[in-house]
Design a protein around this motif. Structure first.
Motif, PDB file in Angstrom:
ATOM      1  N   UNK A   1       0.798  -1.219   0.000  1.00  0.00           N
ATOM      2  CA  UNK A   1       0.000   0.000   0.000  1.00  0.00           C
ATOM      3  C   UNK A   1       0.838   1.280   0.000  1.00  0.00           C
ATOM      4  N   UNK A   2       2.128   1.185   0.292  1.00  0.00           N
ATOM      5  CA  UNK A   2       2.962   2.398   0.335  1.00  0.00           C
ATOM      6  C   UNK A   2       4.038   2.405  -0.747  1.00  0.00           C
ATOM      7  N   UNK A   3       4.146   1.334  -1.505  1.00  0.00           N
ATOM      8  CA  UNK A   3       5.164   1.265  -2.550  1.00  0.00           C
ATOM      9  C   UNK A   3       4.991   2.403  -3.541  1.00  0.00           C
ATOM     10  N   UNK A   4       6.091   3.061  -3.851  1.00  0.00           N
ATOM     11  CA  UNK A   4       6.060   4.173  -4.788  1.00  0.00           C
ATOM     12  C   UNK A   4       5.724   5.507  -4.133  1.00  0.00           C
ATOM     13  N   UNK A   5       5.276   5.476  -2.881  1.00  0.00           N
ATOM     14  CA  UNK A   5       4.929   6.722  -2.177  1.00  0.00           C
ATOM     15  C   UNK A   5       5.865   6.969  -0.982  1.00  0.00           C
ATOM     16  N   UNK A   6       6.269   5.897  -0.312  1.00  0.00           N
ATOM     17  CA  UNK A   6       7.118   6.035   0.871  1.00  0.00           C
ATOM     18  C   UNK A   6       8.529   5.533   0.570  1.00  0.00           C
ATOM     19  N   UNK A   7       9.499   6.177   1.184  1.00  0.00           N
ATOM     20  CA  UNK A   7      10.894   5.766   1.016  1.00  0.00           C
ATOM     21  C   UNK A   7      11.582   5.731   2.370  1.00  0.00           C
TER      22      UNK A   7
END
Length: 121
Positions: free
Chosen positions: A62-68
């Motif tokens: 759910x956070x892939x591509x948005x959170x690092x």
């Protein structure tokens, strides 16, 4: 004694960004991994992502591509850069660290106290 302290939480509008920090202090020999978890009201704590030795990262879908997730080994600190935030990202965010306090000790998991992230207009 080891302590983990999170910071950087707060209120942000949808589609906004926020960066969390988690600093480990105390007697630390080595850190294998540092992770971020979150717990929304009425829900179980869930994994957000982990960064392991060598900078290897794993994220929940759910956070892939948005959170690092990143890590500063010299400061024993991990960061969670969150972009494109959604209301469903609202939760208390916790960090943990799997670390050794000494050369002859085993790895122990430590947790921070959590920081609130609220995504709302």
């Amino acid at each position: 004694q080891v302590q983990l302290v999170e910071s950087g939480g707060g209120l942000v509008q949808p589609a906004g960004s926020l960066k969390l920090s988690c600093a480990a202090s105390g007697t630390i020999f080595s850190i294998y991994s540092m992770g971020w978890y979150r717990q929304a009201p009425g829900k179980q704590r869930e994994l957000v992502g982990i960064i392991r030795t060598g900078g290897i990262t794993t994220y929940t879908n759910s956070v892939k591509g948005r959170f690092t997730i990143s890590r500063d080994n010299a400061k024993n600190t991990t960061y969670l850069q969150m972009t494109g935030l959604k209301p469903e990202d609202t939760a208390v965010y916790y960090c943990n660290a799997n670390l050794k306090a000494g050369i002859n000790t085993g790895y122990v998991l430590y947790w921070g106290q959590g920081t609130q992230v609220t995504v709302s207009s």
